[in-house]
Scaffold this motif. Sequence first.
Motif, mmCIF file in Angstrom:
data_model
loop_
_atom_site.group_PDB
_atom_site.id
_atom_site.type_symbol
_atom_site.label_atom_id
_atom_site.label_comp_id
_atom_site.label_asym_id
_atom_site.label_seq_id
_atom_site.Cartn_x
_atom_site.Cartn_y
_atom_site.Cartn_z
ATOM 1 N N TYR A 251 50.021 41.056 41.653
ATOM 2 C CA TYR A 251 49.560 39.940 42.483
ATOM 3 C C TYR A 251 48.213 39.430 42.002
ATOM 4 O O TYR A 251 47.991 38.228 41.824
ATOM 5 C CB TYR A 251 49.390 40.377 43.948
ATOM 6 C CG TYR A 251 50.619 40.827 44.691
ATOM 7 C CD1 TYR A 251 51.897 40.423 44.314
ATOM 8 C CD2 TYR A 251 50.495 41.633 45.810
ATOM 9 C CE1 TYR A 251 53.011 40.828 45.024
ATOM 10 C CE2 TYR A 251 51.599 42.043 46.533
ATOM 11 C CZ TYR A 251 52.858 41.644 46.136
ATOM 12 O OH TYR A 251 53.950 42.049 46.854
ATOM 13 N N GLY A 254 48.100 37.401 38.942
ATOM 14 C CA GLY A 254 48.822 36.133 38.977
ATOM 15 C C GLY A 254 50.201 36.171 38.375
ATOM 16 O O GLY A 254 50.726 35.135 37.940
ATOM 17 N N HIS A 267 56.513 34.528 44.170
ATOM 18 C CA HIS A 267 55.873 33.650 43.184
ATOM 19 C C HIS A 267 56.827 33.583 41.995
ATOM 20 O O HIS A 267 57.002 34.563 41.278
ATOM 21 C CB HIS A 267 54.519 34.236 42.782
ATOM 22 C CG HIS A 267 53.757 33.394 41.804
ATOM 23 N ND1 HIS A 267 52.797 33.904 40.961
ATOM 24 C CD2 HIS A 267 53.799 32.069 41.531
ATOM 25 C CE1 HIS A 267 52.279 32.945 40.236
ATOM 26 N NE2 HIS A 267 52.882 31.815 40.552
ATOM 27 N N ARG A 302 55.497 28.937 44.562
ATOM 28 C CA ARG A 302 55.353 29.951 45.598
ATOM 29 C C ARG A 302 56.303 29.593 46.736
ATOM 30 O O ARG A 302 56.357 28.444 47.165
ATOM 31 C CB ARG A 302 53.908 30.032 46.095
ATOM 32 C CG ARG A 302 52.953 30.542 45.028
ATOM 33 C CD ARG A 302 51.608 30.948 45.591
ATOM 34 N NE ARG A 302 50.712 31.405 44.540
ATOM 35 C CZ ARG A 302 50.670 32.631 44.057
ATOM 36 N NH1 ARG A 302 51.487 33.558 44.549
ATOM 37 N NH2 ARG A 302 49.827 32.966 43.091
ATOM 38 N N ILE A 322 53.312 24.885 41.971
ATOM 39 C CA ILE A 322 51.990 25.176 41.442
ATOM 40 C C ILE A 322 51.846 24.533 40.056
ATOM 41 O O ILE A 322 52.578 24.885 39.125
ATOM 42 C CB ILE A 322 51.778 26.706 41.316
ATOM 43 C CG1 ILE A 322 52.013 27.398 42.663
ATOM 44 C CG2 ILE A 322 50.375 27.008 40.786
ATOM 45 C CD1 ILE A 322 51.071 26.989 43.758
ATOM 46 N N GLU A 326 46.217 24.247 40.090
ATOM 47 C CA GLU A 326 46.420 25.183 41.205
ATOM 48 C C GLU A 326 46.604 26.605 40.686
ATOM 49 O O GLU A 326 46.156 27.564 41.331
ATOM 50 C CB GLU A 326 47.637 24.739 42.028
ATOM 51 C CG GLU A 326 47.397 23.457 42.799
ATOM 52 C CD GLU A 326 48.686 22.883 43.366
ATOM 53 O OE1 GLU A 326 48.728 22.604 44.573
ATOM 54 O OE2 GLU A 326 49.644 22.716 42.587
ATOM 55 N N THR A 329 43.125 27.917 40.128
ATOM 56 C CA THR A 329 42.454 28.251 41.387
ATOM 57 C C THR A 329 42.986 29.560 41.955
ATOM 58 O O THR A 329 42.216 30.419 42.406
ATOM 59 C CB THR A 329 42.647 27.119 42.410
ATOM 60 O OG1 THR A 329 42.137 25.903 41.871
ATOM 61 C CG2 THR A 329 41.893 27.434 43.703
ATOM 62 N N ASP A 330 44.312 29.728 41.925
ATOM 63 C CA ASP A 330 44.904 30.985 42.386
ATOM 64 C C ASP A 330 44.412 32.156 41.538
ATOM 65 O O ASP A 330 44.095 33.234 42.060
ATOM 66 C CB ASP A 330 46.431 30.916 42.301
ATOM 67 C CG ASP A 330 47.056 30.129 43.436
ATOM 68 O OD1 ASP A 330 46.309 29.690 44.332
ATOM 69 O OD2 ASP A 330 48.291 29.956 43.418
ATOM 70 N N MET A 334 42.387 35.302 43.158
ATOM 71 C CA MET A 334 42.963 36.643 43.097
ATOM 72 C C MET A 334 42.256 37.515 42.067
ATOM 73 O O MET A 334 41.921 38.673 42.326
ATOM 74 C CB MET A 334 44.460 36.557 42.777
ATOM 75 C CG MET A 334 45.266 35.782 43.802
ATOM 76 S SD MET A 334 45.185 36.479 45.462
ATOM 77 C CE MET A 334 46.272 37.896 45.265
#
Length: 405
Positions: A251, A254, A267, A302, A322, A326, A329-330, A334
């Motif tokens: 997670y 990513g 995801h 997602r 995504i 994005e 940013t994720d 994370m």
Amino acid sequence: MSPAPTPDPTVRHLYVHVPFCPSICPYCDFHVLTRRAGLVEAYLAKLDEEAARLADSYDVELDTVYLGGGTPSFLRDSELSALVGSVQRHLGWGRVENTLEVNPGTVSTERAALWRDLGLDRASVGVQSLDDATLKFLGRQHDARQARDAVGTLVGTGFRVSGDLITAVPGQPLDRDIHGLTELGVGHVSAYTLTIEPGTEFARRGVTVEEDDERRGFERTEELLTARGFTRYEISNYALPGQESRHNLAYWHGRTYLGLGPGAAGHYPVQRRARGDSGNGPAARPGEDQTPSGSDGILTTRRTNPHLHEWLAGAAGEDDPIDGHEFVTDALFMGLRLRDGIDLADVTRRSGVDVRARYAAPIDANVTRGLLTLDGDRLRATPEGWWVLNRVVTDFLEEDTADGG
């Protein structure tokens, strides 16, 4: 020119949501409910269907499986066996790690042996505290003795054991909790601050958490666990060498993963199994993208499944496509949770966004503030940056807004 993104089309991680609990804790805002006649049977049948559909749609080579909830260990032996059978039949099984979330009150020597026979090798135990008064305040159904016995049984049965703790609880003897848990032989500790979420019983009661107590628990937990050989490898997670959660690391790095069951989040890669591929079955449904990345710049999706009754009725999940920005940013939100931070070159390769160039301003500003460090391509949050991580990531979001991204 930004580099072309190179997402991995193979999914290597699976989360399975089991929504059933013996009772609902007053701080819990997950999708959970108590069992009723026929409900678990319907859940297991639908789960088998969904597992088959995922196998038909994606290239899957599982490294990790995580059975979470809810309380997966609350399932009866035959029910858990059926669940594991569905996963193994359609999707395979984790080659590296297979975790079961466990309520201390559900553990016996016989059940622990069965879980090991099913192929589960890691247990995440909801200890929360080893103090009876604290457990009562938290609405837990087990007492401290049951928690100690459960951890001891699981360690003795050969599980890698992680113990969950909640900190910043009024009157909690945190030092004693941490001493006691580590002495039981756990190799991993997840320590989360008590958070009052809207809609929970604690919120309705007006329970609050003082920021000073939160900060004190945040710092004291690290001090105590570090002294016992644990490394804080993520904001809330500590491990002895080699005991990190491989699934949760996916997670935080990513990676893509499947979400199976009601309320489960996943995801997913855009690329789906091509029709006629060997393996688990036919590929994408008509109209579904089968390219490495969508023509509209979408890299991954997602998806959050609906809650139980809608899920049983066949309602579709909620998708959040995504794109490259994005994805970055994720990755920041994370990855900066990790002690090792993120590799900006790797995120650039996977997203197609030149992260160093696009986000030079927020990177430089937060390095100057002492909230981030940058060593080559390695971007890390400092201890103070961890404490205000939402603020740090907001700076990156604002940079996107300013640039019209």
